[in-house]
Design a protein around this motif. Structure first.
Motif, PDB file in Angstrom:
ATOM      1  N   PHE A  45       6.544  -4.151   0.741  1.00 23.78           N
ATOM      2  CA  PHE A  45       6.243  -4.178  -0.678  1.00 23.78           C
ATOM      3  C   PHE A  45       4.991  -3.452  -0.821  1.00 23.78           C
ATOM      4  CE2 PHE A  45       7.018  -8.454   1.253  1.00 23.78           C
ATOM      5  CZ  PHE A  45       7.803  -8.998   0.401  1.00 23.78           C
ATOM      6  N   TRP A  46       5.101  -2.704  -2.255  1.00 22.97           N
ATOM      7  CA  TRP A  46       4.158  -1.985  -2.756  1.00 22.97           C
ATOM      8  C   TRP A  46       3.929  -2.389  -4.237  1.00 22.97           C
ATOM      9  CZ3 TRP A  46       0.865   1.543  -0.385  1.00 22.97           C
ATOM     10  CH2 TRP A  46       0.136   2.252  -1.612  1.00 22.97           C
ATOM     11  N   PHE A  47       2.566  -2.402  -4.332  1.00 23.10           N
ATOM     12  CA  PHE A  47       1.977  -3.039  -5.731  1.00 23.10           C
ATOM     13  C   PHE A  47       1.021  -1.846  -6.336  1.00 23.10           C
ATOM     14  CE2 PHE A  47       3.614  -6.754  -3.351  1.00 23.10           C
ATOM     15  CZ  PHE A  47       4.417  -7.245  -4.427  1.00 23.10           C
ATOM     16  N   ASP A  48       1.108  -1.656  -7.683  1.00 23.08           N
ATOM     17  CA  ASP A  48       0.047  -1.208  -8.302  1.00 23.08           C
ATOM     18  C   ASP A  48      -1.216  -1.793  -8.433  1.00 23.08           C
ATOM     19  OD1 ASP A  48       1.575   1.306  -8.405  1.00 23.08           O
ATOM     20  OD2 ASP A  48       2.417   0.697 -10.582  1.00 23.08           O
ATOM     21  N   TRP A  49      -1.470  -3.016  -8.068  1.00 21.03           N
ATOM     22  CA  TRP A  49      -2.438  -4.214  -8.061  1.00 21.03           C
ATOM     23  C   TRP A  49      -2.760  -4.482  -6.677  1.00 21.03           C
ATOM     24  CZ3 TRP A  49      -4.608  -4.778 -13.032  1.00 21.03           C
ATOM     25  CH2 TRP A  49      -4.191  -3.992 -14.147  1.00 21.03           C
ATOM     26  N   THR A  50      -3.684  -5.371  -6.557  1.00 22.17           N
ATOM     27  CA  THR A  50      -4.277  -5.957  -5.259  1.00 22.17           C
ATOM     28  C   THR A  50      -3.722  -7.167  -4.983  1.00 22.17           C
ATOM     29  OG1 THR A  50      -5.966  -6.938  -6.695  1.00 22.17           O
ATOM     30  CG2 THR A  50      -6.506  -4.993  -5.587  1.00 22.17           C
ATOM     31  N   ALA A  51      -2.283  -7.179  -5.295  1.00 25.60           N
ATOM     32  CA  ALA A  51      -1.354  -8.311  -5.045  1.00 25.60           C
ATOM     33  C   ALA A  51      -1.371  -8.771  -3.491  1.00 25.60           C
ATOM     34  CB  ALA A  51      -0.023  -8.322  -5.282  1.00 25.60           C
ATOM     35  N   PRO A  52      -1.186  -7.682  -2.429  1.00 22.87           N
ATOM     36  CA  PRO A  52      -1.343  -8.054  -1.060  1.00 22.87           C
ATOM     37  C   PRO A  52      -2.674  -8.699  -0.636  1.00 22.87           C
ATOM     38  CG  PRO A  52      -0.248  -6.186  -1.292  1.00 22.87           C
ATOM     39  CD  PRO A  52      -0.657  -6.397  -2.572  1.00 22.87           C
ATOM     40  N   SER A  53      -3.661  -8.352  -1.176  1.00 22.68           N
ATOM     41  CA  SER A  53      -5.201  -8.760  -0.950  1.00 22.68           C
ATOM     42  C   SER A  53      -5.121 -10.266  -1.388  1.00 22.68           C
ATOM     43  CB  SER A  53      -6.153  -7.842  -1.528  1.00 22.68           C
ATOM     44  OG  SER A  53      -6.439  -6.862  -0.746  1.00 22.68           O
ATOM     45  N   ILE A  54      -4.773 -10.534  -2.551  1.00 30.98           N
ATOM     46  CA  ILE A  54      -4.787 -11.751  -2.990  1.00 30.98           C
ATOM     47  C   ILE A  54      -3.708 -12.767  -2.180  1.00 30.98           C
ATOM     48  CG2 ILE A  54      -4.127 -13.314  -5.254  1.00 30.98           C
ATOM     49  CD1 ILE A  54      -4.979 -10.852  -6.842  1.00 30.98           C
ATOM     50  N   TRP A  55      -2.671 -12.374  -1.887  1.00 26.46           N
ATOM     51  CA  TRP A  55      -1.637 -13.297  -0.907  1.00 26.46           C
ATOM     52  C   TRP A  55      -2.261 -13.366   0.342  1.00 26.46           C
ATOM     53  CZ3 TRP A  55       1.260 -12.266   3.604  1.00 26.46           C
ATOM     54  CH2 TRP A  55       2.364 -13.079   3.589  1.00 26.46           C
ATOM     55  N   LEU A  56      -2.864 -12.402   0.942  1.00 22.91           N
ATOM     56  CA  LEU A  56      -3.734 -12.589   2.324  1.00 22.91           C
ATOM     57  C   LEU A  56      -4.676 -13.709   2.028  1.00 22.91           C
ATOM     58  CD1 LEU A  56      -3.480  -9.003   3.664  1.00 22.91           C
ATOM     59  CD2 LEU A  56      -2.145 -10.943   4.425  1.00 22.91           C
ATOM     60  N   ALA A  57      -5.415 -13.600   1.099  1.00 23.04           N
ATOM     61  CA  ALA A  57      -6.673 -14.446   1.154  1.00 23.04           C
ATOM     62  C   ALA A  57      -6.343 -15.765   0.501  1.00 23.04           C
ATOM     63  CB  ALA A  57      -7.629 -13.789  -0.203  1.00 23.04           C
ATOM     64  N   ASN A  58      -5.217 -16.154   0.300  1.00 24.84           N
ATOM     65  CA  ASN A  58      -4.825 -17.380  -0.228  1.00 24.84           C
ATOM     66  C   ASN A  58      -3.717 -17.872   0.514  1.00 24.84           C
ATOM     67  OD1 ASN A  58      -6.508 -18.034  -2.779  1.00 24.84           O
ATOM     68  ND2 ASN A  58      -5.924 -15.807  -2.866  1.00 24.84           N
TER      69      ASN A  58
END
Length: 245
Positions: free
Chosen positions: A149-162
């Motif tokens: 996965f690669w995103f221009d936004w902080t989607a991975p951080s949000i996913w990992l935090a939730n």
């Protein structure tokens, strides 16, 4: 006749009144309990496949959305582990979710976790397997469990935090900071690893079946400061490849 009845039964279960009238003397009012059971089963399956989305929006919001999705997208297979493949795309156009732009990418990563979890087992390529090999012209095959996965936004951080096992008070903002993530299951547990741009480019080149020499050149062109040898060694240590061809 059996096929006609099966179609009528399916229509009745999914909410079409009167379809079973020829077979039920008292009408099909009794189908309500079966409709509720089927709807609950589909919603529960989606909650199991998209736990991070459910945690972000809450169980009530998620259940309502899941019931709407299930009514529009009935399963095509009795195996509900495979259900919900279109859910991330559907969320992107679901009006109540338009103000939550992080939900579709989070759903994609939930789906990626499920795919990594259920993918076929395979050997892991190690540094010892490279001994004496000329690597420039060969290809490194990604492990079948790898999800990139690669995103221009902080989607991975949000996913990992939730994730279900994440700390409940860890808040991450949705900001325009590019982030990469890889999920894999080299053994029994799905692992995650954050990716730099150079690492993602390297893995993406391997995913596209490019020779390692070409992959290295492409990465160096976009990320001139990248140490390609060190990068490849780190990805090998992360057990993200299965063989050379």
């Amino acid at each position: 006749m059996p096929e006609f009845f099966h179609r009528a039964l399916d229509a009745a279960i999914t909410g079409s009144d009167g379809t079973l009238t020829p077979w039920l003397a008292g009408g099909d009012a009794g189908m309500v309990v079966y409709r509720n059971t089927v709807a609950k089963g589909r919603a529960d399956a989606l909650a199991g496949l998209f736990p991070t989305v459910e945690r972000l929006v809450g169980p009530d919001w998620f259940r309502d959305a899941a019931l709407i999705f299930a009514a529009e997208h009935p399963p095509t297979s009795p195996v509900l582990d495979d259900y919900g493949q279109d859910f991330p795309t559907w969320l992107a156009r679901f009006e109540p979710a338009l103000s939550l732009p992080y939900l579709p990418p989070v759903a994609r990563m939930d789906l990626g976790w499920s795919r990594a979890h259920r993918a076929a087992d395979a050997p892991v390529l190690t540094a010892d397997d490279l001994a004496g090999r000329e690597l420039f012209g060969v290809r490194a095959v990604l492990h079948p469990t790898v999800q990139l996965f690669w995103f221009d936004w902080t989607a991975p951080s949000i996913w990992l935090a939730n994730r279900p096992d994440a700390a409940p008070d860890h808040i991450v903002d949705w900001i325009d900071r590019p982030e990469g993530l890889v999920l894999s299951r080299p053994d029994m547990t799905v692992l995650h690893r954050r990716l730099s741009r150079a690492e993602w480019l390297f893995l993406d080149g391997c995913r596209r079946n490019l020779a390692l020499g070409r992959v290295g050149l492409d990465v160096s062109r976009e990320c001139p400061d990248a140490d390609i040898s060190r990068l490849f060694s780190d990805l090998l240590t992360a057990r993200l490849f299965t063989r050379l061809i």
